[in-house]
Design a protein around this motif. Structure first.
Motif, PDB file in Angstrom:
ATOM      1  N   GLY A  75      36.335  39.007  48.204  1.00 62.13           N
ATOM      2  CA  GLY A  75      35.610  38.699  46.986  1.00 62.13           C
ATOM      3  C   GLY A  75      36.088  39.406  45.741  1.00 62.13           C
ATOM      4  O   GLY A  75      35.434  39.347  44.705  1.00 62.13           O
ATOM      5  N   ASP A  76      37.227  40.101  45.783  1.00 64.66           N
ATOM      6  CA  ASP A  76      37.652  40.784  44.567  1.00 64.66           C
ATOM      7  C   ASP A  76      38.504  39.866  43.705  1.00 64.66           C
ATOM      8  O   ASP A  76      38.992  38.831  44.153  1.00 64.66           O
ATOM      9  N   PRO A  77      38.686  40.235  42.425  1.00 61.78           N
ATOM     10  CA  PRO A  77      39.319  39.309  41.470  1.00 61.78           C
ATOM     11  C   PRO A  77      40.839  39.390  41.404  1.00 61.78           C
ATOM     12  O   PRO A  77      41.438  38.752  40.542  1.00 61.78           O
ATOM     13  N   PHE A  78      41.480  40.151  42.267  1.00 66.49           N
ATOM     14  CA  PHE A  78      42.918  40.385  42.143  1.00 66.49           C
ATOM     15  C   PHE A  78      43.700  39.083  42.054  1.00 66.49           C
ATOM     16  O   PHE A  78      44.493  38.873  41.128  1.00 66.49           O
ATOM     17  N   PHE A  79      43.486  38.195  43.015  1.00 62.98           N
ATOM     18  CA  PHE A  79      44.343  37.018  43.090  1.00 62.98           C
ATOM     19  C   PHE A  79      44.035  35.973  42.030  1.00 62.98           C
ATOM     20  O   PHE A  79      44.936  35.272  41.571  1.00 62.98           O
ATOM     21  N   MET A  80      42.795  35.833  41.613  1.00 62.50           N
ATOM     22  CA  MET A  80      42.494  34.848  40.573  1.00 62.50           C
ATOM     23  C   MET A  80      43.219  35.187  39.279  1.00 62.50           C
ATOM     24  O   MET A  80      43.785  34.315  38.619  1.00 62.50           O
ATOM     25  N   ASP A 271      31.045  67.036  44.893  1.00 61.62           N
ATOM     26  CA  ASP A 271      31.347  67.643  46.198  1.00 61.62           C
ATOM     27  C   ASP A 271      32.725  67.265  46.720  1.00 61.62           C
ATOM     28  O   ASP A 271      33.289  67.965  47.560  1.00 61.62           O
ATOM     29  N   VAL A 272      33.231  66.158  46.268  1.00 56.48           N
ATOM     30  CA  VAL A 272      34.536  65.691  46.714  1.00 56.48           C
ATOM     31  C   VAL A 272      35.207  64.934  45.569  1.00 56.48           C
ATOM     32  O   VAL A 272      34.542  64.231  44.797  1.00 56.48           O
ATOM     33  N   SER A 273      36.484  65.141  45.430  1.00 57.51           N
ATOM     34  CA  SER A 273      37.259  64.479  44.376  1.00 57.51           C
ATOM     35  C   SER A 273      37.779  63.144  44.896  1.00 57.51           C
ATOM     36  O   SER A 273      38.249  63.064  46.035  1.00 57.51           O
ATOM     37  N   VAL A 274      37.681  62.087  44.062  1.00 57.61           N
ATOM     38  CA  VAL A 274      38.071  60.751  44.496  1.00 57.61           C
ATOM     39  C   VAL A 274      38.973  60.097  43.449  1.00 57.61           C
ATOM     40  O   VAL A 274      38.690  60.149  42.241  1.00 57.61           O
ATOM     41  N   ILE A 275      40.055  59.476  43.916  1.00 54.09           N
ATOM     42  CA  ILE A 275      40.904  58.627  43.069  1.00 54.09           C
ATOM     43  C   ILE A 275      41.087  57.293  43.794  1.00 54.09           C
ATOM     44  O   ILE A 275      41.351  57.260  44.996  1.00 54.09           O
ATOM     45  N   GLY A 276      40.903  56.196  43.068  1.00 58.08           N
ATOM     46  CA  GLY A 276      41.104  54.867  43.631  1.00 58.08           C
ATOM     47  C   GLY A 276      42.446  54.305  43.217  1.00 58.08           C
ATOM     48  O   GLY A 276      43.151  54.899  42.396  1.00 58.08           O
ATOM     49  N   SER A 277      42.802  53.151  43.784  1.00 61.53           N
ATOM     50  CA  SER A 277      44.105  52.566  43.456  1.00 61.53           C
ATOM     51  C   SER A 277      44.035  51.771  42.151  1.00 61.53           C
ATOM     52  O   SER A 277      44.436  52.264  41.100  1.00 61.53           O
ATOM     53  N   ARG A 278      43.478  50.536  42.176  1.00 57.38           N
ATOM     54  CA  ARG A 278      43.496  49.720  40.961  1.00 57.38           C
ATOM     55  C   ARG A 278      42.113  49.638  40.331  1.00 57.38           C
ATOM     56  O   ARG A 278      41.125  49.330  40.995  1.00 57.38           O
ATOM     57  N   PHE A 293      44.050  53.290  38.601  1.00 55.20           N
ATOM     58  CA  PHE A 293      45.283  52.891  37.943  1.00 55.20           C
ATOM     59  C   PHE A 293      45.139  51.460  37.422  1.00 55.20           C
ATOM     60  O   PHE A 293      44.553  50.604  38.099  1.00 55.20           O
ATOM     61  N   ALA A 294      45.659  51.211  36.238  1.00 53.49           N
ATOM     62  CA  ALA A 294      45.486  49.911  35.593  1.00 53.49           C
ATOM     63  C   ALA A 294      46.820  49.180  35.476  1.00 53.49           C
ATOM     64  O   ALA A 294      47.887  49.799  35.374  1.00 53.49           O
ATOM     65  N   LEU A 295      46.743  47.855  35.498  1.00 53.86           N
ATOM     66  CA  LEU A 295      47.899  47.002  35.233  1.00 53.86           C
ATOM     67  C   LEU A 295      47.389  45.640  34.796  1.00 53.86           C
ATOM     68  O   LEU A 295      46.229  45.300  35.033  1.00 53.86           O
ATOM     69  N   SER A 296      48.258  44.871  34.155  1.00 54.22           N
ATOM     70  CA  SER A 296      47.911  43.498  33.772  1.00 54.22           C
ATOM     71  C   SER A 296      48.339  42.568  34.904  1.00 54.22           C
ATOM     72  O   SER A 296      49.532  42.351  35.119  1.00 54.22           O
ATOM     73  N   VAL A 323      65.609  39.215  41.199  1.00 53.95           N
ATOM     74  CA  VAL A 323      64.731  40.232  40.636  1.00 53.95           C
ATOM     75  C   VAL A 323      64.147  41.044  41.788  1.00 53.95           C
ATOM     76  O   VAL A 323      63.567  40.489  42.723  1.00 53.95           O
ATOM     77  N   GLN A 324      64.305  42.351  41.734  1.00 50.31           N
ATOM     78  CA  GLN A 324      63.691  43.246  42.709  1.00 50.31           C
ATOM     79  C   GLN A 324      63.170  44.434  41.912  1.00 50.31           C
ATOM     80  O   GLN A 324      63.930  45.290  41.487  1.00 50.31           O
ATOM     81  N   GLN A 325      61.859  44.446  41.694  1.00 47.06           N
ATOM     82  CA  GLN A 325      61.273  45.320  40.685  1.00 47.06           C
ATOM     83  C   GLN A 325      60.003  46.009  41.180  1.00 47.06           C
ATOM     84  O   GLN A 325      59.160  45.386  41.826  1.00 47.06           O
ATOM     85  N   LEU A 326      59.888  47.292  40.850  1.00 48.25           N
ATOM     86  CA  LEU A 326      58.637  48.014  41.058  1.00 48.25           C
ATOM     87  C   LEU A 326      57.818  47.904  39.780  1.00 48.25           C
ATOM     88  O   LEU A 326      58.308  48.227  38.693  1.00 48.25           O
ATOM     89  N   TRP A 327      56.579  47.457  39.914  1.00 44.13           N
ATOM     90  CA  TRP A 327      55.726  47.205  38.750  1.00 44.13           C
ATOM     91  C   TRP A 327      54.896  48.464  38.453  1.00 44.13           C
ATOM     92  O   TRP A 327      54.138  48.927  39.296  1.00 44.13           O
ATOM     93  N   PRO A 328      55.035  49.014  37.243  1.00 49.45           N
ATOM     94  CA  PRO A 328      54.340  50.273  36.936  1.00 49.45           C
ATOM     95  C   PRO A 328      52.828  50.094  36.792  1.00 49.45           C
ATOM     96  O   PRO A 328      52.337  49.027  36.436  1.00 49.45           O
ATOM     97  N   MET A 329      52.119  51.164  37.083  1.00 46.80           N
ATOM     98  CA  MET A 329      50.667  51.198  36.913  1.00 46.80           C
ATOM     99  C   MET A 329      50.310  52.445  36.098  1.00 46.80           C
ATOM    100  O   MET A 329      50.934  53.497  36.265  1.00 46.80           O
TER     101      MET A 329
END
Length: 340
Positions: A75-80, A271-278, A293-296, A323-329
């Motif tokens: 149900g997340d919006p990544f693919f849309m 109590d605990v430090s948290v970092i998420g991906s996107r 981390f953010a990206l378009s 094209v073989q590319q790492l996409w920055p975030m």
């Protein structure tokens, strides 16, 4: 207006009009512009069915979406958002995007093989790439144009774009280490997808470079969705010596992680430090707002389409460099981090 009427209107042969509309190089540039202008003025739209039969082309790119691994199943919006960018990148060539869902429980290669045999598309976009991906070998072996969202140990000459997971992990672990954390947990993607290996390798390398021992038990590897995030909180925080910081990969994993932590009496950011991906609408709704981390995604989709387009050109040169590319975030600091 059909092509015969358009040809009569221009006093040209049907063949000349057809070659002009298809961008053939043997048509005088002035004639080509005249044909294109007249087609636009009179609303001429080619008969795609007949055109596909004559040219052996469909004007379609297929995107294989595998519900078992791809986050659209949760149900997340990544693919849309990604699809919007892909279609925007294809439209300049008059190509449409079609999404094909793999059947539940069906092998990914079987699903792709069936779709290819039906001639559904001129080229393919694959996601959820595996460490060794039989789909890549299948398409390369048959000379079928494709590009992948994600890397793989398979193939080698295919175009791909992948998120810069190494950079993401490196930044996250550095922030934890700088804040005094030495027991850092990782909620990793499932072992069936290649980015799980990329993430775990980067996590190990960063810790070892800082002189922090790598402990496999501090890694929870699962679906990386909300349910799995909650399970990860229980598993990791239930250790005799639990982590003081957690990196949660996966679109919706932070949501479940927060729920699991709070249920155990741990407050993220205190109590605990948290970092998420996107960063996404799910993480934006969490309190405290997690560092992510953010990206378009639209720009990523456009780039993925443009990586594939040269392979769809009937007159493509033999020396195309894929094209073989790492996409920055970009890291976006939130309120979910603590110091030791």
């Amino acid at each position: 207006m059909d092509i015969r009427t358009l040809a009569r209107h221009l006093d040209l042969s049907i063949g000349t009009v057809s070659r002009a509309l298809n961008g053939k190089k043997d048509v005088n540039p002035v004639t080509r512009e005249r044909v294109i202008a007249a087609a636009a003025e009179h609303g001429y739209v080619p008969n795609q069915s007949g055109r596909a039969l004559r040219r052996g082309r469909t004007g379609i790119v297929g995107f294989m979406l595998t519900l078992r691994h791809d986050s659209a199943a949760h149900g997340d919006p990544f693919f849309m958002a990604l699809f919007e960018g892909i279609q925007a990148g294809l439209v300049e060539k008059g190509i449409d995007l079609v999404i094909l869902l793999g059947r539940d429980g069906e092998d990914q290669l079987d699903s792709l093989r069936r779709s290819v045999s039906r001639g559904i598309a001129d080229g393919w976009l694959l996601s959820a790439t595996q460490r060794h991906d039989a789909r890549i070998d299948f398409l390369l072996d048959r000379g079928i144009p494709f590009a992948t969202l994600g890397r793989s140990a398979s193939g080698g000459t295919q175009p791909w774009i992948d998120l810069d997971f190494e950079g993401l992990v490196d930044q996250a672990i550095r922030r934890f280490l700088d804040a005094g954390h030495r027991r850092i947990g990782l909620v990793a993607p499932p072992a069936t997808v290649n980015n799980s290996y990329v993430v775990i390798d980067a996590y190990r390398d960063r810790l070892e470079a800082a002189g922090v021992p790598f402990e496999r038990r501090l890694i929870h590897q699962g679906a990386a969705d909300a349910r799995d995030g909650e399970a990860a909180a229980r598993a990791l925080m239930g250790l005799t010596d639990p982590p003081t910081a957690l990196l949660a990969m996966g679109e919706t994993a932070p949501t479940g992680l927060y729920k699991g932590l709070l249920g155990l009496g741990f407050v993220p950011g205190r109590d605990v430090s948290v970092i998420g991906s996107r960063a996404n609408p799910f993480t934006d709704a969490l309190s405290p707002r997690p560092t992510c981390f953010a990206l378009s995604l639209r720009d990523l989709g456009v780039a993925l389409a443009k990586a594939l387009l040269p392979l769809l050109d009937e007159d493509k040169p033999d020396d195309i460099v894929p094209v073989q590319q790492l996409w920055p975030m970009q890291l976006v600091a939130g309120d979910s981090e603590t110091t030791r």
